[in-house]
Design a protein around this motif. Structure first.
Motif, PDB file in Angstrom:
ATOM      1  N   VAL A   1      14.181 -16.264 -15.825  1.00 10.83           N
ATOM      2  CA  VAL A   1      13.941 -16.849 -16.831  1.00 10.83           C
ATOM      3  C   VAL A   1      13.148 -17.205 -17.364  1.00 10.83           C
ATOM      4  O   VAL A   1      13.161 -16.827 -18.307  1.00 10.83           O
ATOM      5  N   VAL A   2      12.598 -17.934 -16.566  1.00  9.72           N
ATOM      6  CA  VAL A   2      10.665 -18.450 -17.219  1.00  9.72           C
ATOM      7  C   VAL A   2      10.144 -17.234 -18.334  1.00  9.72           C
ATOM      8  O   VAL A   2       9.772 -17.544 -19.029  1.00  9.72           O
ATOM      9  N   GLU A   3      10.444 -15.922 -17.415  1.00  3.10           N
ATOM     10  CA  GLU A   3       9.446 -14.579 -17.722  1.00  3.10           C
ATOM     11  C   GLU A   3       9.951 -14.496 -18.751  1.00  3.10           C
ATOM     12  O   GLU A   3       9.274 -14.017 -19.600  1.00  3.10           O
ATOM     13  N   LYS A   4      11.566 -14.513 -18.672  1.00  2.40           N
ATOM     14  CA  LYS A   4      12.036 -13.788 -20.761  1.00  2.40           C
ATOM     15  C   LYS A   4      12.486 -14.260 -21.510  1.00  2.40           C
ATOM     16  O   LYS A   4      11.981 -13.636 -22.484  1.00  2.40           O
ATOM     17  N   PHE A   5      12.087 -15.994 -20.902  1.00  3.30           N
ATOM     18  CA  PHE A   5      12.730 -16.762 -22.422  1.00  3.30           C
ATOM     19  C   PHE A   5      10.977 -17.285 -22.627  1.00  3.30           C
ATOM     20  O   PHE A   5      10.910 -17.653 -23.787  1.00  3.30           O
ATOM     21  N   THR A   6      10.580 -17.076 -21.852  1.00  6.12           N
ATOM     22  CA  THR A   6       8.655 -17.300 -22.689  1.00  6.12           C
ATOM     23  C   THR A   6       9.233 -16.989 -24.114  1.00  6.12           C
ATOM     24  O   THR A   6       7.947 -17.670 -25.199  1.00  6.12           O
ATOM     25  N   PRO A   7       8.989 -15.606 -24.477  1.00 10.91           N
ATOM     26  CA  PRO A   7       8.499 -15.116 -26.295  1.00 10.91           C
ATOM     27  C   PRO A   7       9.787 -15.907 -26.929  1.00 10.91           C
ATOM     28  O   PRO A   7       9.031 -15.872 -28.457  1.00 10.91           O
ATOM     29  N   VAL A   8      10.748 -16.027 -26.793  1.00 12.33           N
ATOM     30  CA  VAL A   8      11.281 -17.027 -27.713  1.00 12.33           C
ATOM     31  C   VAL A   8      10.742 -18.333 -27.456  1.00 12.33           C
ATOM     32  O   VAL A   8      11.383 -19.409 -28.297  1.00 12.33           O
ATOM     33  N   LEU A   9      10.430 -19.082 -26.795  1.00  5.86           N
ATOM     34  CA  LEU A   9       9.541 -20.290 -27.076  1.00  5.86           C
ATOM     35  C   LEU A   9       8.317 -19.990 -27.314  1.00  5.86           C
ATOM     36  O   LEU A   9       8.131 -20.936 -28.197  1.00  5.86           O
ATOM     37  N   LYS A  10       7.700 -19.219 -28.060  1.00 13.07           N
ATOM     38  CA  LYS A  10       6.309 -18.985 -28.405  1.00 13.07           C
ATOM     39  C   LYS A  10       7.169 -19.072 -30.011  1.00 13.07           C
ATOM     40  O   LYS A  10       6.054 -19.580 -30.603  1.00 13.07           O
ATOM     41  N   GLN A  11       7.691 -18.589 -30.674  1.00 12.75           N
ATOM     42  CA  GLN A  11       8.485 -18.319 -31.859  1.00 12.75           C
ATOM     43  C   GLN A  11       8.942 -19.902 -31.828  1.00 12.75           C
ATOM     44  O   GLN A  11       8.461 -19.583 -33.358  1.00 12.75           O
ATOM     45  N   ARG A  12      10.108 -20.704 -31.135  1.00 13.13           N
ATOM     46  CA  ARG A  12      10.395 -21.820 -31.637  1.00 13.13           C
ATOM     47  C   ARG A  12       9.338 -22.549 -31.770  1.00 13.13           C
ATOM     48  O   ARG A  12       9.055 -23.510 -32.226  1.00 13.13           O
ATOM     49  N   PHE A  13       8.472 -22.382 -30.825  1.00 12.38           N
ATOM     50  CA  PHE A  13       6.995 -23.367 -30.733  1.00 12.38           C
ATOM     51  C   PHE A  13       5.961 -23.106 -30.947  1.00 12.38           C
ATOM     52  O   PHE A  13       4.525 -24.053 -30.428  1.00 12.38           O
ATOM     53  N   ALA A  14       5.870 -22.387 -32.481  1.00 12.57           N
ATOM     54  CA  ALA A  14       4.664 -21.586 -32.481  1.00 12.57           C
ATOM     55  C   ALA A  14       3.624 -22.726 -33.150  1.00 12.57           C
ATOM     56  O   ALA A  14       2.023 -23.214 -33.459  1.00 12.57           O
ATOM     57  N   ARG A  15       4.274 -24.356 -33.590  1.00 21.91           N
ATOM     58  CA  ARG A  15       3.110 -25.474 -34.238  1.00 21.91           C
ATOM     59  C   ARG A  15       2.707 -26.153 -33.339  1.00 21.91           C
ATOM     60  O   ARG A  15       2.911 -27.106 -33.367  1.00 21.91           O
ATOM     61  N   ASN A  16       3.981 -26.187 -32.173  1.00 23.60           N
ATOM     62  CA  ASN A  16       3.420 -26.873 -31.020  1.00 23.60           C
ATOM     63  C   ASN A  16       3.611 -26.507 -30.113  1.00 23.60           C
ATOM     64  O   ASN A  16       4.272 -26.549 -29.108  1.00 23.60           O
ATOM     65  N   PRO A  17       3.097 -25.526 -29.634  1.00 29.57           N
ATOM     66  CA  PRO A  17       2.709 -24.992 -28.299  1.00 29.57           C
ATOM     67  C   PRO A  17       2.513 -25.460 -26.755  1.00 29.57           C
ATOM     68  O   PRO A  17       3.129 -24.702 -25.965  1.00 29.57           O
ATOM     69  N   GLU A  18       2.279 -26.921 -27.037  1.00 32.23           N
ATOM     70  CA  GLU A  18       2.034 -27.399 -25.673  1.00 32.23           C
ATOM     71  C   GLU A  18       3.802 -27.696 -24.840  1.00 32.23           C
ATOM     72  O   GLU A  18       3.728 -27.800 -24.447  1.00 32.23           O
ATOM     73  N   GLN A  19       4.344 -27.761 -25.946  1.00 30.65           N
ATOM     74  CA  GLN A  19       6.304 -27.799 -25.694  1.00 30.65           C
ATOM     75  C   GLN A  19       6.332 -25.824 -24.933  1.00 30.65           C
ATOM     76  O   GLN A  19       7.225 -26.488 -23.471  1.00 30.65           O
ATOM     77  N   ILE A  20       5.760 -25.379 -24.549  1.00 30.11           N
ATOM     78  CA  ILE A  20       6.150 -23.840 -23.908  1.00 30.11           C
ATOM     79  C   ILE A  20       5.945 -24.339 -22.392  1.00 30.11           C
ATOM     80  O   ILE A  20       6.734 -23.477 -22.270  1.00 30.11           O
ATOM     81  N   GLY A  21       4.624 -24.796 -22.354  1.00 27.72           N
ATOM     82  CA  GLY A  21       4.502 -24.735 -20.567  1.00 27.72           C
ATOM     83  C   GLY A  21       5.101 -26.172 -19.987  1.00 27.72           C
ATOM     84  O   GLY A  21       5.549 -26.128 -19.024  1.00 27.72           O
ATOM     85  N   ILE A  22       5.706 -27.314 -21.257  1.00 25.21           N
ATOM     86  CA  ILE A  22       6.355 -28.498 -20.829  1.00 25.21           C
ATOM     87  C   ILE A  22       7.761 -27.949 -20.117  1.00 25.21           C
ATOM     88  O   ILE A  22       8.297 -28.179 -19.283  1.00 25.21           O
ATOM     89  N   THR A  23       8.076 -26.941 -21.400  1.00 24.19           N
ATOM     90  CA  THR A  23       9.886 -26.278 -21.549  1.00 24.19           C
ATOM     91  C   THR A  23       9.642 -25.430 -19.998  1.00 24.19           C
ATOM     92  O   THR A  23      10.197 -25.434 -19.095  1.00 24.19           O
TER      93      THR A  23
END
Length: 191
Positions: free
Chosen positions: A66-88
């Motif tokens: 799930v993480v592998e496939k969801f990462t692009p969605v997170l990059k778009q959602r958290f473009a202004r807060n990239p630290e959230q990508i790793g946390i999520t």
């Protein structure tokens, strides 16, 4: 807690203590889900509570995909807060160390009112979250596994013949303070 306190203080928890949840509490939490309202009383839900450590590891391995496939969605959602990508991603991969993960299914694939069935299952999920919090047990509702297409994997492994996978819920005693996200104005009207 009184009802209003439970409603206003429950937060998504993403880091848990390893303490097990007593089976009696887990049963009460799941039973609260069974008392949710449902469209024309079809009670559309089915729960699988995973607590065995080896089986939890299987859930975490699926979540790695799930993480592998969801990462692009997170990059778009958290473009202004990239630290959230790793946390999520860390939370999704580890489930925050939760000792229990409840897998939620919509019992039949062919309800004539699919929207009503999904709303019913969602109400049952909310009952689970609130009942857990009333006992001091934290939770987090995860929609990413279904959204990223891992429903069939969860169905086949954990609930064959029990319907369509809808969501996962982590449960455990919080190892963090839940934070209240800012509330947005203009979200209701009284006429």
């Amino acid at each position: 807690m009184d009802t209003r306190e439970v409603l206003l203080t429950r937060r998504s928890i993403r880091r848990y203590k390893s303490d097990p949840i007593p089976e009696s509490d887990l049963r009460e939490i799941l039973e609260a889900g069974l008392y949710a309202p449902s469209a024309i009383n079809l009670q559309h839900w089915y729960f699988v509570a995973v607590q065995n450590p080896d089986t939890m590891e299987e859930v975490r391995q699926i979540m790695g995909g799930v993480v592998e496939k969801f990462t692009p969605v997170l990059k778009q959602r958290f473009a202004r807060n990239p630290e959230q990508i790793g946390i999520t991603n860390k939370f999704l991969a580890t489930l925050g160390g939760a000792p229990v993960c409840v897998l939620v299914f919509m019992l039949k694939p062919d309800y004539p009112d699919r929207d009503g069935a999904m709303q019913s299952v969602s109400a049952a999920i909310e009952n689970v979250l609130l009942a857990a919090w009333d006992k001091g047990i934290g939770s987090c509702w995860l929609s990413a596994p279904q959204r990223m297409g891992f429903g069939p994997v969860f169905q086949e492994r954990f609930a064959p013949g029990k319907g369509e996978f809808v969501a996962a819920i982590t449960l455990g005693y919080p190892d963090q303070e839940g934070k209240l996200p800012p509330r947005r104005d203009g979200r209701y009207t009284i006429v």
